[in-house]
Design an enzyme around this catalytic site. Structure first.
Site, PDB file in Angstrom:
ATOM      1  N   ASP A   1       0.868  -1.300  -0.199  1.00  0.00           N
ATOM      2  CA  ASP A   1      -0.055   0.038   0.054  1.00  0.00           C
ATOM      3  C   ASP A   1       1.005   1.190   0.200  1.00  0.00           C
ATOM      4  OD1 ASP A   1      -3.247   0.775   1.402  1.00  0.00           O
ATOM      5  OD2 ASP A   1      -1.637   2.270   1.103  1.00  0.00           O
TER       6      ASP A   1
ATOM      7  N   ASP B   1      -4.091   2.398  -5.104  1.00  0.00           N
ATOM      8  CA  ASP B   1      -2.511   2.583  -4.626  1.00  0.00           C
ATOM      9  C   ASP B   1      -2.284   1.322  -3.649  1.00  0.00           C
ATOM     10  OD1 ASP B   1      -3.757   2.949  -1.988  1.00  0.00           O
ATOM     11  OD2 ASP B   1      -2.263   4.424  -1.364  1.00  0.00           O
ATOM     12  N   GLU B   2      -3.002   0.075  -3.974  1.00  0.00           N
ATOM     13  CA  GLU B   2      -2.782  -1.197  -3.097  1.00  0.00           C
ATOM     14  C   GLU B   2      -2.795  -2.565  -4.124  1.00  0.00           C
ATOM     15  OE1 GLU B   2      -5.524  -1.842  -0.028  1.00  0.00           O
ATOM     16  OE2 GLU B   2      -6.633   0.049  -0.716  1.00  0.00           O
TER      17      GLU B   2
HETATM   18  P1  TTP Z   1      -5.220   5.038   1.042  1.00  0.00           P
HETATM   19  O1  TTP Z   1      -4.371   3.996   0.915  1.00  0.00           O
HETATM   20  O2  TTP Z   1      -6.221   4.723   1.937  1.00  0.00           O
HETATM   21  O3  TTP Z   1      -4.527   6.221   1.827  1.00  0.00           O
HETATM   22  P2  TTP Z   1      -3.164   6.916   1.527  1.00  0.00           P
HETATM   23  O4  TTP Z   1      -2.286   6.298   0.623  1.00  0.00           O
HETATM   24  O5  TTP Z   1      -3.403   8.546   1.331  1.00  0.00           O
HETATM   25  O6  TTP Z   1      -2.609   7.206   3.087  1.00  0.00           O
HETATM   26  P3  TTP Z   1      -1.854   5.552   3.917  1.00  0.00           P
HETATM   27  O7  TTP Z   1      -0.441   6.076   3.964  1.00  0.00           O
HETATM   28  O8  TTP Z   1      -2.707   5.755   5.227  1.00  0.00           O
HETATM   29  O9  TTP Z   1      -2.256   4.711   3.032  1.00  0.00           O
HETATM   30  O10 TTP Z   1      -5.951   5.741  -0.280  1.00  0.00           O
HETATM   31  C1  TTP Z   1      -5.205   5.900  -1.324  1.00  0.00           C
HETATM   32  C2  TTP Z   1      -5.618   7.148  -2.141  1.00  0.00           C
HETATM   33  O11 TTP Z   1      -6.873   7.185  -2.372  1.00  0.00           O
HETATM   34  C3  TTP Z   1      -5.377   8.395  -1.189  1.00  0.00           C
HETATM   35  O12 TTP Z   1      -4.200   9.048  -1.319  1.00  0.00           O
HETATM   36  C4  TTP Z   1      -6.555   9.173  -1.762  1.00  0.00           C
HETATM   37  C5  TTP Z   1      -7.608   8.377  -2.252  1.00  0.00           C
HETATM   38  N1  TTP Z   1      -8.801   8.405  -1.094  1.00  0.00           N
HETATM   39  C6  TTP Z   1      -9.797   9.481  -1.374  1.00  0.00           C
HETATM   40  O13 TTP Z   1      -9.789   9.931  -2.273  1.00  0.00           O
HETATM   41  N2  TTP Z   1     -10.814   9.227  -0.497  1.00  0.00           N
HETATM   42  C7  TTP Z   1     -10.736   8.460   1.006  1.00  0.00           C
HETATM   43  O14 TTP Z   1     -11.687   8.425   1.603  1.00  0.00           O
HETATM   44  C8  TTP Z   1      -9.601   7.546   0.745  1.00  0.00           C
HETATM   45  C9  TTP Z   1      -9.512   6.718   1.928  1.00  0.00           C
HETATM   46  C10 TTP Z   1      -8.616   7.461   0.016  1.00  0.00           C
HETATM   47 MG    MG Z   2      -2.128   4.181   0.955  1.00  0.00          MG
END
Ligand code: TTP
Ligand code: MG
Length: 360
Positions: free
Chosen positions: A12, A110-111
């Site tokens: 992720d 992103d995962e």
């Molecule tokens: P995530 O992997 O949940 O969050 P992240 O990568 O920003 O942070 P982390 O380091 O905790 O993994 O989500 C990936 C992307 O998806 C995030 O950068 C933005 C988008 N996203 C949204 O647009 N709305 C949301 O509610 C969430 C959870 C994510």
């Molecule tokens: Mg992320």
């Protein structure tokens, strides 16, 4: 013949949207950065997409109203969502990751899950494998990620979230229960806020408490989902890393500038959302079968309504028609609407679609 125990990786990216923005613009590095709706000096009405770790220190989180973020951290750098750029970076990362696994499944923008059972022979080798992946992604994209290694998707996913950013967490099968026990139930896949509340009523807050709860009484409350939850609480998850192309769903939503009961206007906006969404899908060579509409009333009461179509499609008229049909029951003269959204899911890539029509 007994099958070898699986080893699964979950990767992720760290604060994905803001990490890309920081990479593109060195001046904002080290500052709190928030990507999402325009805050308009605190009067903005959309939500936060993501916040970097500096902004998270102020309490800013994904999906929070942008006005709240502004209150918590007015000095942050606020940037609009550049979905096209993030999608391109996402594709690059997915193509790197794909090479590291026999079985691969993208899970979100992103995962991804990697079943590396055939690529490594034990957890030590899996750790070396994961470090190689992290280095490769950093070298090729300038971005960091967090990796979880575990005996199944559930444990791997929770492990990747355990030490962020730039983390690597290994949970062997025999450590899984001990690892999960102290964590909040919310960490389990599919336990949303509503389920969390219902579990709290039963006095269950941690995964350990859920694991010790009598499974049959969970079934009484949650039916089929109850037995599923009981297994998950013990770190058991038999779901396969599925060789699926592309992401699970994509969505678009809009928070209205003013809450409205002008339903002709709402329908127009809904059609716009459908158009954008259909372009996203076509751009990614994706077909969908399930359409979901989300409606939030002025009091924040939120409803979703889905329909699965008889055939896979990427047709705009069909999407528009289905979304209109789904939203209709929520038009009530005495209720003003704050937000609407459309989501399409149940994806299949153009490539697979071609294969199918060749067969058919
Ligand atoms: P995530 O992997 O949940 O969050 P992240 O990568 O920003 O942070 P982390 O380091 O905790 O993994 O989500 C990936 C992307 O998806 C995030 O950068 C933005 C988008 N996203 C949204 O647009 N709305 C949301 O509610 C969430 C959870 C994510
Ligand atoms: Mg992320």
């Amino acid at each position: 013949m007994s099958e070898r125990k699986r080893i699964i990786l979950h990767v992720d990216m760290d604060h994905f949207f803001t990490a890309i923005e920081e990479r593109e613009n060195s001046e904002i590095r080290g500052k709190p950065v928030i990507v999402g709706a325009d805050p308009k000096d605190g009067k903005g009405r959309g939500v936060v997409s993501t916040a970097n770790y500096e902004a998270r220190k102020f309490g800013v989180r994904s999906a929070m109203p942008i006005s709240r973020a502004w209150k918590l951290c007015p000095e942050a750098v606020y940037l609009p969502v550049n979905y096209k750029l993030y999608a391109a970076v996402s594709e690059r990362i997915i193509n790197i990751l794909r090479k590291y696994a026999d079985k691969f499944e993208q899970w979100g923008i992103d995962e991804a899950f990697l079943d590396v059972t055939a690529n490594v022979s034990n957890y030590d080798e899996a750790e070396t494998w994961a470090r190689k992946i992290k280095k490769d992604i950093l070298n090729q994209t300038g971005l960091t990620c967090s990796v979880g290694i575990g005996p199944n998707k559930l444990v791997a996913k929770i492990a990747s979230d355990f030490q962020k950013p730039d983390g690597l967490t290994i949970v062997r099968e025999e450590q899984a229960e001990e690892f999960l026990n102290p964590l909040p139930v919310r960490k389990l896949l599919w336990v949303g806020r509503k389920t969390e509340e219902r579990l709290a009523v039963l006095g269950i807050r941690t995964i350990g408490e859920l694991a010790r709860h009598e499974p049959s009484s969970l079934v009484d409350v949650f039916s089929g989902m109850g037995s599923q939850m009981a297994l998950m609480a013990h770190g058991i998850d038999r779901s396969e890393v599925e060789q699926r192309e592309g992401i699970k769903s994509t969505s678009r939503d809009v928070t209205f500038q003013q809450d409205t009961s002008d339903f002709d206007f709402v329908l127009k906006v809904l059609d716009d959302l459908s158009e954008h969404l259909q372009k996203d899908a076509v751009g990614h060579g994706l077909f969908f079968r399930t359409v979901t509409v989300r409606v939030r009333y002025e009091n924040f009461e939120t409803h979703t309504h889905s329909k699965t179509l008889p055939l896979i499609t990427n047709n705009l008229l069909e999407l528009k028609r289905t979304a209109r049909e789904l939203i209709q029951p929520y038009f009530k003269p005495d209720r003003k609407i704050r937000l609407i959204g459309v989501r399409v899911s149940n994806f299949m890539s153009t490539e697979k679609q071609k294969t199918l029509s060749n067969v058919g």
